[in-house]
Scaffold this active site. Structure first.
Site, PDB file in Angstrom:
ATOM      1  N   GLU A 240      95.613  89.305  17.456  1.00  0.00           N
ATOM      2  CA  GLU A 240      96.807  89.701  18.214  1.00  0.00           C
ATOM      3  C   GLU A 240      96.727  89.208  19.648  1.00  0.00           C
ATOM      4  OE1 GLU A 240      99.706  91.952  20.543  1.00  0.00           O
ATOM      5  OE2 GLU A 240      97.548  91.888  20.842  1.00  0.00           O
TER       6      GLU A 240
ATOM      7  N   ASP B  68      90.906  92.988  17.401  1.00  0.00           N
ATOM      8  CA  ASP B  68      90.430  92.093  18.464  1.00  0.00           C
ATOM      9  C   ASP B  68      90.789  92.665  19.825  1.00  0.00           C
ATOM     10  OD1 ASP B  68      93.224  91.487  18.037  1.00  0.00           O
ATOM     11  OD2 ASP B  68      92.965  89.583  19.097  1.00  0.00           O
TER      12      ASP B  68
END
Ligand code: BES
Ligand code: MN
Ligand code: MN
Length: 472
Positions: free
Chosen positions: A153, A88
């Protein structure tokens, strides 16, 4: 490292870059609900890469974005290494400050420009390509590898702990490897042995039910933007110390030895000032810039909005004002306790003429590893060879990677934080990039690392681990 492996990495470097660009074209913005389908595509890309190497790979759904897990366990007796990374990325805003679009990776000045280039797609990709090089040349790896590549994250890894807890046995390993930090400077690779923790919160104060005419109503109702500004101005004194009661109570002071070690890195405040473009550096007095960034807690405003922000004037008393706040924490500070202190402090300072709402988000504690751990010595050897330098800096960093603490607590392992990027790669900023040379050297250091870690185990029966003389 075996020359066949190294040659493979050289010969395939251009193709690796093309594949990385394909990865970078997927807008995996974990914070943006509209990106949900792209998150799946991102996970599928990583899965395809790992499964394509003959690894047992799967996409594991979570209540949020999926985790990709893969393993190659055909080196009996050799150490097991867990590679962690994230697919991500941060939101690309503000879009108009990008020279080329964030999800249209472009090569310029020896760098690939795109959101996620350095944080973390480019870096995590080096550990996939290094495995490819071993498997396609030697046919096997010197160590066992387990990959955990997550998609949350940048929003605080909120579902990862449950996954680690539930899969403890399957994830058993000797050490974790994460490339999601930075080098100390140009051609100055570093191993990071400490990270700061974080807490995140948002406060909204509300006055009138809706925006009001500031001439008709102003003066008789509290302006939420004024009220909130006063509240957040009370967070620091004029020497930049945080005023929340108890904020510094649990902070363990830096040892003289560590302060000295920081000094020996000869950090340049002048270059740092140029790099950041600030007219002057600022921060808590009595601490050096590195101490302020790596080992002191902070309280930062990340976003502040209220009222009319379009072109030209508009005469209103806004209905609401909102602030986004994060505090960076150092070892021994408790994110939950301090979230409560922040909550109470701001609530006490909210004028009675405004309604107060507080939302606490993610948090994680800081972490510092024992820098004499033998894995660090093995990694530094691999890095020296790949970078063709004779020493690797041992540094701390100010950023946070929530999972490293969980690796220690749940799996009982230390993490090697091996940053291939630069802090000037514009991570979280417009024009994020990653140097093609760093990408390439990263693949080499990673491929070398598998071998060094295997050798370490063989050497372990001998009395001493190789010296750490190339570390400083
Ligand atoms: N890769 C960064 C962390 C980082 C960057 C550490 C550079 C050291 C040097 C990571 O992706 C990140 O941005 N983490 C967030 C964590 C937060 C969202 C919980 C951070 O530090 O803001
Ligand atoms: Mn990252
Ligand atoms: Mn990040």
């Amino acid at each position: 490292m075996l020359s066949t492996v190294s040659d493979y990495l050289d010969k395939n470097a251009d193709r690796f870059l093309e594949e990385l660009k394909e990865f970078l074209r997927i807008p995996t913005v974990s914070a943006d609900p509209d990106c949900q389908p792209h998150m799946i595509r991102g996970a599928e890309f990583v899965h395809r890469q790992l499964a394509g190497l003959g690894m047992k790979a799967e996409i594991i759904p979570t209540p949020g974005h999926p985790i990709v897990y893969a393993e190659w366990l055909k080196a009996p007796g050799a150490p097991t290494v867990m590679v962690y990374g994230h697919y991500d990325v941060q939101p690309p805003d503000p879009l108009d400050l990008w020279t080329t679009p964030p999800f249209d990776p472009t090569l310029r000045d020896g760098c690939v420009f795109a959101r996620g280039a350095t944080d973390d797609k480019g870096q995590v990709f080096t550990h996939i390509k290094s495995a490819e090089a071993w498997l396609k040349t030697v046919g096997k790896l010197p160590v066992n590898l387990k990959y955990v590549i997550e998609g949350e994250e940048e929003v605080g890894s909120r579902n990862l702990d449950d996954f680690l807890e539930a899969n403890k046995a399957r994830l058993k390993c000797d050490v974790a490897v994460v490339s999601d930090t930075s080098q100390y400077g140009l051609n100055q690779p570093a191993i990071t042995y400490g990270l700061r923790g974080i807490l995140a919160a948002e406060v909204t104060v509300t006055g009138p039910r809706k925006d009001l005419h500031s001439g008709v109503f102003g003066g008789a109702v509290m302006n939420p933007a004024t009220g909130l500004s006063r509240m957040i101005a009370s967070l620091h004194d004029d020497r930049e110390r945080v005023l929340i009661p108890g904020f510094y109570d649990d902070v363990v002071p830096l040892t003289e030895a560590e302060r000295k070690q920081f000094q020996e890195l000869h950090f340049s405040d002048v270059e740092f000032q140029t790099e950041t473009g600030v007219p002057q550096l600022a921060g808590e007095s009595d601490f050096s810039t590195l101490e302020r960034r790596w080992a002191r807690p902070t309280c930062e405003i990340n976003g502040l909005f209220s009222g009319y922000t379009g072109v030209g004037p508009k005469t209103i008393v806004p209905s609401k004002a909102t602030v986004k706040i994060t505090c960076r924490l150092v070892p021994n500070q408790d994110p939950h306790k301090l979230t409560e202190s922040l909550h109470q402090y701001l609530k006490d300072r909210c004028p009675p003429s405004l309604k107060f709402e507080f939302t606490g988000f993610h948090g994680c504690s800081a972490f510092v590893f024992d820098p004499t751990n033998p894995y660090i010595a093995a990694a530094s050897e691999a890095i020296c060879e790949a970078w063709d330098v004779d020493r690797v800096r041992l540094i701390r960093e100010g950023g946070s990677i929530p999972v490293v603490l969980t690796f220690k607590e749940v799996l009982g392992v230390d993490t090697l934080l091996l940053g291939w990027g630069q802090n000037t790669d514009n991570l979280h900023s417009p024009d994020e990039h990653f140097a093609v040379a760093d990408f390439h050297r990263g693949t080499k250091a990673s491929a070398g690392l598998w071998e060094k870690l295997a050798l370490l185990q063989e050497r372990q029966s001998a009395p001493a681990i190789s010296s750490t003389s190339n570390l400083c």
